[in-house]
Design an enzyme around this catalytic site. Structure first.
Site, PDB file in Angstrom:
ATOM      1  N   ALA A   8      57.032 -37.596 -25.932  1.00 27.14           N
ATOM      2  CA  ALA A   8      56.232 -38.234 -24.880  1.00 27.14           C
ATOM      3  C   ALA A   8      55.929 -37.191 -23.806  1.00 27.14           C
ATOM      4  O   ALA A   8      56.846 -36.624 -23.224  1.00 27.14           O
ATOM      5  CB  ALA A   8      56.983 -39.409 -24.264  1.00 27.14           C
ATOM      6  N   CYS A   9      54.633 -36.934 -23.578  1.00 32.47           N
ATOM      7  CA  CYS A   9      54.248 -35.964 -22.551  1.00 32.47           C
ATOM      8  C   CYS A   9      53.645 -36.696 -21.354  1.00 32.47           C
ATOM      9  O   CYS A   9      53.360 -37.889 -21.413  1.00 32.47           O
ATOM     10  CB  CYS A   9      53.275 -34.925 -23.100  1.00 32.47           C
ATOM     11  SG  CYS A   9      51.617 -35.523 -23.439  1.00 32.47           S
ATOM     12  N   THR A  10      53.436 -35.954 -20.307  1.00 28.32           N
ATOM     13  CA  THR A  10      52.938 -36.530 -19.054  1.00 28.32           C
ATOM     14  C   THR A  10      51.613 -37.264 -19.243  1.00 28.32           C
ATOM     15  O   THR A  10      51.457 -38.397 -18.804  1.00 28.32           O
ATOM     16  CB  THR A  10      52.786 -35.429 -17.986  1.00 28.32           C
ATOM     17  OG1 THR A  10      54.039 -34.758 -17.867  1.00 28.32           O
ATOM     18  CG2 THR A  10      52.417 -36.015 -16.652  1.00 28.32           C
ATOM     19  N   THR A  16      52.040 -34.907 -26.913  1.00 28.77           N
ATOM     20  CA  THR A  16      52.870 -35.920 -27.561  1.00 28.77           C
ATOM     21  C   THR A  16      52.728 -35.837 -29.077  1.00 28.77           C
ATOM     22  O   THR A  16      53.724 -35.831 -29.798  1.00 28.77           O
ATOM     23  CB  THR A  16      52.469 -37.333 -27.071  1.00 28.77           C
ATOM     24  OG1 THR A  16      52.726 -37.422 -25.667  1.00 28.77           O
ATOM     25  CG2 THR A  16      53.228 -38.421 -27.813  1.00 28.77           C
TER      26      THR A  16
END
Length: 103
Positions: A8-10, A16
């Protein structure tokens, strides 16, 4: 070894999914089974089942934001890292996990 994880990325867009693929490929290249759940802008994909988690030897959480469903991994060895580490060198990540799990 059986590996499961979450990325999970920003922004929940590119990293992601790229990191999920990189971890998957590095694990499979090293001879392991791997399933990675992505938590991106379109929600969770490739969701880990209770059976996936129960059979796993290790859990990788590669993220830059809060990850949902962490309680599912209670009692499992977990590697919690920033997404950039898995992005830059997924093979090294898998090799490090192999060394720690074999002890």
């Amino acid at each position: 070894m059986k590996i499961v994880g979450i990325t999970a990325c920003t922004a929940g867009i590119a990293h992601t999914y790229i990191v999920a693929e990189k971890i998957q490929n590095a694990a499979e290249d090293a001879g392991h089974q791997c399933k990675i759940e992505t938590q991106g802008t379109i929600g969770a994909q490739n969701k880990l089942t209770a059976d996936d988690i129960a059979a796993a030897d290790v859990v990788i959480i590669a993220h830059d934001i809060a990850v949902g469903g962490m309680e599912r991994f209670a009692g499992k060895p977990t590697v919690d890292i920033p997404i950039s580490i898995a992005m830059k060198n997924p093979k090294s990540l898998i090799a490090t996990i192999e060394k720690k799990i074999q002890k």
